[in-house]
Design a protein around this motif. Structure first.
Motif, PDB file in Angstrom:
ATOM      1  N   ILE A 247       0.654  -1.177   0.226  1.00  0.00           N
ATOM      2  CA  ILE A 247      -0.049  -0.037   0.127  1.00  0.00           C
ATOM      3  C   ILE A 247       0.889   1.441   0.237  1.00  0.00           C
ATOM      4  N   VAL A 248       2.286   0.985   0.293  1.00  0.00           N
ATOM      5  CA  VAL A 248       3.041   2.178   0.212  1.00  0.00           C
ATOM      6  C   VAL A 248       2.997   3.336  -0.548  1.00  0.00           C
ATOM      7  N   ASN A 249       3.344   2.933  -1.756  1.00  0.00           N
ATOM      8  CA  ASN A 249       3.384   3.856  -2.896  1.00  0.00           C
ATOM      9  C   ASN A 249       2.156   4.678  -3.252  1.00  0.00           C
ATOM     10  N   ASP A 250       0.930   4.015  -2.773  1.00  0.00           N
ATOM     11  CA  ASP A 250      -0.386   4.656  -2.887  1.00  0.00           C
ATOM     12  C   ASP A 250      -0.466   5.878  -1.773  1.00  0.00           C
ATOM     13  N   VAL A 251      -0.392   5.134  -0.499  1.00  0.00           N
ATOM     14  CA  VAL A 251      -0.551   5.999   0.531  1.00  0.00           C
ATOM     15  C   VAL A 251       0.058   7.152   0.602  1.00  0.00           C
ATOM     16  N   LYS A 252       1.285   7.252   0.243  1.00  0.00           N
ATOM     17  CA  LYS A 252       2.164   8.263   0.537  1.00  0.00           C
ATOM     18  C   LYS A 252       1.743   9.475  -0.625  1.00  0.00           C
ATOM     19  N   LEU A 253       0.642   9.043  -1.270  1.00  0.00           N
ATOM     20  CA  LEU A 253       0.189  10.192  -2.298  1.00  0.00           C
ATOM     21  C   LEU A 253      -0.764  11.145  -1.533  1.00  0.00           C
ATOM     22  N   VAL A 254      -1.263  10.557  -0.356  1.00  0.00           N
ATOM     23  CA  VAL A 254      -2.424  11.380   0.538  1.00  0.00           C
ATOM     24  C   VAL A 254      -1.744  11.529   1.884  1.00  0.00           C
ATOM     25  N   PHE A 255      -0.601  11.078   2.210  1.00  0.00           N
ATOM     26  CA  PHE A 255      -0.298  10.865   3.732  1.00  0.00           C
ATOM     27  C   PHE A 255       1.070  11.190   3.806  1.00  0.00           C
ATOM     28  N   ASP A 256       1.673  12.171   4.800  1.00  0.00           N
ATOM     29  CA  ASP A 256       2.837  12.383   5.029  1.00  0.00           C
ATOM     30  C   ASP A 256       3.915  11.314   4.844  1.00  0.00           C
ATOM     31  N   PRO A 257       4.942  11.307   4.132  1.00  0.00           N
ATOM     32  CA  PRO A 257       5.668  10.132   3.905  1.00  0.00           C
ATOM     33  C   PRO A 257       6.597   9.739   5.162  1.00  0.00           C
ATOM     34  N   LYS A 258       7.029  10.911   5.832  1.00  0.00           N
ATOM     35  CA  LYS A 258       8.064  10.568   7.098  1.00  0.00           C
ATOM     36  C   LYS A 258       6.902  10.058   8.145  1.00  0.00           C
ATOM     37  N   GLU A 259       5.760  10.658   8.462  1.00  0.00           N
ATOM     38  CA  GLU A 259       4.992   9.916   9.421  1.00  0.00           C
ATOM     39  C   GLU A 259       4.405   8.327   8.937  1.00  0.00           C
ATOM     40  N   LEU A 260       4.369   8.273   7.608  1.00  0.00           N
ATOM     41  CA  LEU A 260       4.090   6.866   7.019  1.00  0.00           C
ATOM     42  C   LEU A 260       5.256   5.997   7.453  1.00  0.00           C
ATOM     43  N   ASP A 282      11.412 -10.050   4.543  1.00  0.00           N
ATOM     44  CA  ASP A 282      10.728  -9.886   3.254  1.00  0.00           C
ATOM     45  C   ASP A 282      10.077  -8.578   3.340  1.00  0.00           C
ATOM     46  N   CYS A 283       9.249  -8.344   4.362  1.00  0.00           N
ATOM     47  CA  CYS A 283       8.558  -6.990   4.602  1.00  0.00           C
ATOM     48  C   CYS A 283       9.373  -5.736   4.405  1.00  0.00           C
ATOM     49  N   LEU A 284      10.397  -5.918   5.044  1.00  0.00           N
ATOM     50  CA  LEU A 284      11.451  -4.790   5.182  1.00  0.00           C
ATOM     51  C   LEU A 284      12.016  -4.895   3.737  1.00  0.00           C
ATOM     52  N   ILE A 285      12.303  -5.811   2.990  1.00  0.00           N
ATOM     53  CA  ILE A 285      12.772  -5.800   1.398  1.00  0.00           C
ATOM     54  C   ILE A 285      11.960  -4.855   0.569  1.00  0.00           C
ATOM     55  N   ASP A 286      10.369  -5.357   0.713  1.00  0.00           N
ATOM     56  CA  ASP A 286       9.293  -4.825   0.193  1.00  0.00           C
ATOM     57  C   ASP A 286       9.466  -3.182   0.223  1.00  0.00           C
ATOM     58  N   ILE A 287       9.794  -2.788   1.631  1.00  0.00           N
ATOM     59  CA  ILE A 287       9.681  -1.280   1.921  1.00  0.00           C
ATOM     60  C   ILE A 287      10.993  -0.849   1.061  1.00  0.00           C
ATOM     61  N   VAL A 288      12.117  -1.500   0.843  1.00  0.00           N
ATOM     62  CA  VAL A 288      13.207  -1.044   0.470  1.00  0.00           C
ATOM     63  C   VAL A 288      13.012  -0.717  -1.145  1.00  0.00           C
ATOM     64  N   HIS A 289      12.228  -1.441  -1.618  1.00  0.00           N
ATOM     65  CA  HIS A 289      11.821  -1.559  -3.102  1.00  0.00           C
ATOM     66  C   HIS A 289      10.710  -0.329  -3.247  1.00  0.00           C
ATOM     67  N   SER A 290      10.167   0.277  -2.304  1.00  0.00           N
ATOM     68  CA  SER A 290       9.233   1.264  -2.543  1.00  0.00           C
ATOM     69  C   SER A 290       9.553   2.499  -2.746  1.00  0.00           C
ATOM     70  N   ASP A 291       8.812   3.570  -3.183  1.00  0.00           N
ATOM     71  CA  ASP A 291       9.118   4.762  -3.564  1.00  0.00           C
ATOM     72  C   ASP A 291       9.908   5.739  -2.212  1.00  0.00           C
ATOM     73  N   LEU A 292       9.218   5.030  -1.100  1.00  0.00           N
ATOM     74  CA  LEU A 292       9.653   5.675   0.440  1.00  0.00           C
ATOM     75  C   LEU A 292      10.821   5.618   0.511  1.00  0.00           C
ATOM     76  N   PHE A 293      11.454   4.680   0.475  1.00  0.00           N
ATOM     77  CA  PHE A 293      12.895   4.443   0.734  1.00  0.00           C
ATOM     78  C   PHE A 293      13.880   5.293   0.084  1.00  0.00           C
ATOM     79  N   ASP A 297      14.560  11.697   3.756  1.00  0.00           N
ATOM     80  CA  ASP A 297      13.946  11.715   5.271  1.00  0.00           C
ATOM     81  C   ASP A 297      13.519  10.515   5.733  1.00  0.00           C
ATOM     82  N   CYS A 298      13.130   9.695   4.886  1.00  0.00           N
ATOM     83  CA  CYS A 298      12.080   8.482   5.304  1.00  0.00           C
ATOM     84  C   CYS A 298      13.296   7.391   5.567  1.00  0.00           C
TER      85      CYS A 298
END
Length: 729
Positions: A247-260, A282-293, A297-298
Motif C-alpha cells: 500500500i506504500v506507494n499509493d498511501v504516500k500520495l495522500v499521507f505524509d511520507p515521514k509519518e508513514l 521480506d516486509c522490510l525488503i518490500d519497503i526498500v523496493h518502495s518509493d518511500l525508501f 528523510d524516510c
C-alpha cells in the motif's frame, strides 16, 4: 472437375440457404439422396448449425443481473450481494466495470447507513481476488483503468477504511474474512486513495485531519494485532507482513511520507520476537523496493531499524538469505545518484553491520549457497565508504586499542582467505576485478591506521604488521592479477579500467617496509620469502622498486648481528622453491645483480660480503633456471647432469638441507631409469653425512625417512641402500 466448378462463386452463391427455400424449389429436405443443385452435385448428408446469442452488455446470470439491477428491488440487495460471491468468475470479469459501479453506487447511495458496507467490502475483496487469480490476470489493466478513469465514489474511503479496521480489530473472530482482505489490500487502498484524491478535488482538503487520524488508527489496529499473543492470528500476521507494504506507494500520495515511515517502523517493531522472522525481513525488503525508501528523510527513519534488525538476526544466524537480500537492496539504493545525500546512511550501515558481515563471512563455509552474496554485500559496503567513513570507522572503537587490533586482524585474515580461495569463478572477471579494486583501497586505508596507531615503540603490534605484509603480498601475487597470463585484448581492457594493481600495492608494501625503521629486524628472516615472491612477479617497474628491499634487509641484519647470514640462508632456500614453482627469469637475474651490486658497492661494510652474496645468488639462479628448463627435457641423462650441477653447488656453498633435497631428486631420477645401483650410491652420500650416535636428527636430515636419532636414520638408509644394490644386480 467438381472442384474446378466451385471456383466460380456464382454457382453456389445463388443456391438455396434455408430449408424453406429448398421446399419452395421442390427439393427434398431429407438429405438422403444425391441432388443436383444447379451445376453443383451434392452427394453428402445434410448438417445443422446451432447458434447461441450472447450479450456483452446484459448478463444471463440471474444473481449477477439481480445485483446490476439492485435499485428495482432493494429488499433483495443483501441476498444479491451474498450471491455475487457464488457467481462464476468469468461472468463477473466480463461485466467488471458495471459490477464495480453497482457496488460503489450501493455504498454512495447509502452513505448515511452502514447496512451494506461490510457486504460491499466483501464483494469488492471477492472481485479483486478473482483478478489476482492467474486465470483472470489479464483483466488487471482493466481494473487499473477503472480506478484511474471511471471510479468516482468520493466517500468510499471512509467506509472501506472503517470496515477494514473492524476486521483487523476483530482478527481473532474474523480470521478468514481478514485473510481474504489482506490479499486484496493493495487494490483496496488504491480505491481508498483514489476516493480521497477525488474528494480533495471536490471539497479542497476538507476532512483532512479525520482522514489522517483514520489511517493512524488503522495502523494502531495492525500494531495491536501483531502484538497479540493469540495463536489463531499467526496466518493473518504473516499476511499483514506480506501485503501491508503493497500500500506504500499509493498511501504516500495522500499521507505524509515521514509519518508513514514512522508508522511502518512501529508496525515492524510489534512483530513478536523470534517469530515470523522471514516474513518480517521480506516486509522490510518490500519497503526498500518502495518509493518511500528513495526519500532521504524516510531513510533516516528506516535505516536504524533495518540495520538493528539485520545485526540481531545475523548474529543469531537466522534467515541468512533474506538478511543478505535486504542488505544488498539497501546498498543498491544508497549507490544510486537520484536518492539524495547518502553519506550519513552509508555510515549507519558501516557502523552497525560491517563487522557483523565480516564475521558472518569468516564463519561461513565456502560450500554455503550464501557466501557469494555476503562477500558481494561486504564489498559493496566497502565500495561506498569514502575516506571519511574509514576514519570514522576506526574512531568508533574509541581508545580501546585491542578492539582496533582485533578488527584489523579479522579483516586482514578474511581478505587473505578470500584472495586465496576466491568465492567467485575465475571467469567472473568483472566481479573479481571489482572486488580486488575495493580490497586494494581498503588495504591502503588500513595501512594508514598501522602507520598512525601501531608504529611507535610503545604501540607497535608485530603480529598485526606481519598479517598486513602477508595479506599485501598474497593480494599482489594472486592469479587474477597476473596480466601477462591473459590474452592481449583481455589484458588491455583490464589495464584500461583498473590499471596494474600489482604495481600500486607493491609500491605501498615498499613504503610500509621502509616505515618500519628499527622494527625491521623483527621481520628478518620471516619476511624474506614473501618479499622474494613479490619481486619475482614479472612487472619490471615493480621489480625495480622492490628488489632494493633485499639490500635494506642485509643492511638491517648486519647492523644488529654483524652479518646477514639468516637473510642469506632464507633467500637461498626460498629461491629454490620459487624457481622450481615456475617463477623467475633471465631478466630477474640481471636486475637482481645490477640493483644489489649498485647498493652494496656504496656501503662501507657490505661492499665485499655483499658482492660475494650477489655473485652466489646469481650463480644459483643460473643453475636453477637451467634445471627448471631441463626438467621438461625427455633426455634423462641431461636431467641427471643438471641435478648433479645443482647439488654440487649446494655442497660447495655448504647448504646441507638443499644438498640433501637434490640428492633425493637425483635418486628418484636413477630409479626412473632402473639404475638402482646408482640410486644406492646416491643415498650413500646422504648416509655419510650422519653419525652412528644417539644424537637427535635435525629436521632437514629426515626429508624422506623419519627417525629420532642419527644412528637410527643411518641404519634405515643402509637397509634401503642394500635393497637398491640387490635390485641392481
Amino acid at each position: 472437375a467438381e472442384a474446378k466448378k466451385l471456383e466460380d462463386s456464382s454457382l453456389y452463391l445463388n443456391l438455396p440457404t434455408t430449408k424453406m427455400e429448398l421446399e419452395e424449389k421442390g427439393y427434398s429436405t431429407t438429405g438422403k439422396h444425391t441432388h443436383n443443385l444447379g451445376n453443383c452435385t451434392i452427394s453428402k448428408d445434410s448438417f445443422q448449425i446451432a447458434t447461441l446469442v450472447c450479450s456483452t452488455k446484459l448478463t444471463q446470470n440471474v444473481d449477477l443481473l439481480g445485483l446490476l439491477k439492485w435499485r428495482s428491488n432493494i429488499s433483495l440487495l443483501q441476498q444479491n450481494l451474498r450471491q455475487l460471491m457464488k457467481v462464476e468468475g468469468g461472468e463477473v470479469v466480463k461485466f467488471l466495470q458495471d459490477t464495480l459501479d453497482a457496488l460503489f453506487n450501493i455504498m454512495m447511495e447509502n452513505s448515511d447507513s452502514d447496512t451494506f458496507d461490510t457486504l460491499v467490502f466483501d464483494a469488492l475483496v471477492f472481485i479483486i481476488g478473482l483478478i489476482a487469480d492467474r486465470k483472470f490476470q489479464h483483466f488487471n489493466p482493466v481494473l487499473e483503468t477503472y480506478i484511474r478513469k471511471h471510479f468516482s465514489a468520493t466517500l468510499a474511503y471512509t467506509k472501506l477504511t472503517k470496515v477494514l479496521k473492524n476486521y483487523v480489530d476483530n482478527a481473532e473472530k474474523l480470521t478468514e474474512q481478514l485473510l481474504r482482505a489482506m490479499k486484496a489490500l493493495e487494490y483496496i487502498f488504491k480505491f481508498i486513495v483514489r476516493s480521497r484524491v477525488l474528494f480533495n478535488q471536490l471539497y479542497e482538503n476538507k476532512g483532512e485531519a479525520d482522514f489522517m487520524e483514520s489511517l493512524r488508527n488503522l495502523f494502531t489496529s495492525f500494531n495491536d494485532m501483531m502484538n497479540s499473543n493469540s495463536e489463531n492470528t499467526g496466518m493473518v500476521k504473516g499476511a499483514a507482513l506480506k501485503y501491508v507494504p503493497t500500500i506504500v506507494n499509493d498511501v504516500k500520495l495522500v499521507f505524509d511520507p515521514k509519518e508513514l515511515s514512522k508508522l511502518f517502523t512501529e508496525f515492524i517493531l510489534k512483530v513478536p520476537l523470534g517469530r515470523l522472522v522471514k516474513q518480517k525481513l521480506d516486509c522490510l525488503i518490500d519497503i526498500v523496493h518502495s518509493d518511500l525508501f528513495t526519500h532521504h528523510d524516510c531513510r533516516e527513519i528506516f535505516l536504524p531499524l533495518m540495520t538493528d534488525q539485520l545485526k540481531f538476526h545475523l548474529e543469531k544466524r537466522e534467515e541468512p538469505k533474506a538478511c543478505c537480500q535486504l542488505l544488498s537492496d539497501i546498498l543498491e539504493v544508497l549507490y544510486r545518484k537520484d536518492v539524495g545525500p547518502t553519506q550519513w546512511h552509508v555510515q549507519i550501515v558501516m557502523e552497525k553491520l560491517l563487522r557483523t558481515v565480516n564475521r558472518t563471512v569468516i564463519s561461513m563455509g565456502r560450500d554455503s549457497p550464501h557466501i557469494g552474496s555476503f562477500v558481494a554485500s561486504m564489498t559493496a559496503t566497502l565500495r561506498q565508504m569514502d575516506d571519511y567513513h574509514y576514519a570514522h570507522l576506526i574512531s568508533t572503537f574509541g581508545k580501546i586499542r585491542s578492539d582496533v587490533v582485533d578488527f584489523l586482524m579479522e579483516t586482514f585474515i578474511m581478505f587473505k582467505d578470500l584472495i586465496g580461495k576466491n568465492v567467485y569463478s575465475s571467469d567472473w572477471v568483472i566481479m573479481n576485478m571489482m572486488q580486488n579494486k575495493v580490497f586494494l583501497r581498503a588495504i591502503n586505508q588500513y595501512a594508514e591506521v598501522l602507520n598512525k596507531k601501531f608504529l611507535d615503540q610503545t604501540n607497535f603490534e608485530l603480529q598485526l604488521w606481519n598479517n598486513y605484509f602477508h595479506l599485501a603480498v598474497a593480494f599482489l601475487t594472486q592469479e587474477s592479477l597476473q596480466l601477462e597470463n591473459f590474452s592481449s585484448d583481455k589484458r588491455a581492457k583490464i589495464f584500461q579500467k583498473y590499471q596494474d594493481m600489482r604495481r600500486h600495492i607493491g609500491f605501498e608494501i615498499r613504503d610500509m617496509w621502509y616505515n618500519l625503521g628499527p622494527h625491521k629486524i623483527k621481520f628478518i628472516p620471516e619476511m624474506v620469502g614473501p618479499i622474494l615472491e613479490m619481486t619475482l612477479v614479472p612487472e619490471i617497474e615493480l621489480r625495480k622498486a622492490t628488489i632494493p628491499i633485499f639490500f635494506d634487509m642485509m643492511q638491517c641484519e648486519f647492523h644488529f648481528r654483524c652479518n646477514f647470514q639468516q637473510f642469506e640462508n632464507e633467500i637461498i632456500t626460498k629461491l629454490d622453491h620459487e624457481v622450481e614453482g615456475g617463477r623467475g627469469d633471465e631478466q630477474y637475474k640481471v636486475l637482481f645483480q645490477k640493483i644489489l651490486l649498485e647498493h652494496c658497492r656504496k656501503h662501507k661494510y657490505l661492499a665485499k660480503t655483499g658482492e660475494n652474496f650477489v655473485s652466489l645468488v646469481v650463480r644459483l639462479l643460473e643453475r636453477l633456471l637451467d634445471y627448471r628448463t631441463i626438467m621438461h627435457d625427455e633426455n634423462k641423462e641431461n636431467r641427471m647432469s643438471c641435478t648433479v650441477n645443482v647439488l654440487n653447488f649446494y655442497k660447495e656453498i655448504d647448504r646441507e638441507e638443499m644438498y640433501i633435497r637434490y640428492l633425493y631428486k637425483l635418486c628418484d631420477l636413477h630409479k626412473e631409469c632402473d639404475n638402482y645401483t646408482e640410486a644406492a650410491y646416491t643415498l650413500l652420500l646422504h648416509a655419510k653425512l650422519l653419525k652412528w650416535s644417539d644424537e637427535q636428527c635435525a629436521a632437514h636430515l629426515t626429508q624422506r625417512d623419519h627417525a629420532a636419532t642419527q644412528g637410527q636414520l643411518k641404519d634405515q638408509l643402509y637397509q634401503q641402500i642394500i635393497n637398491y644394490f640387490d635390485k641392481g644386480k
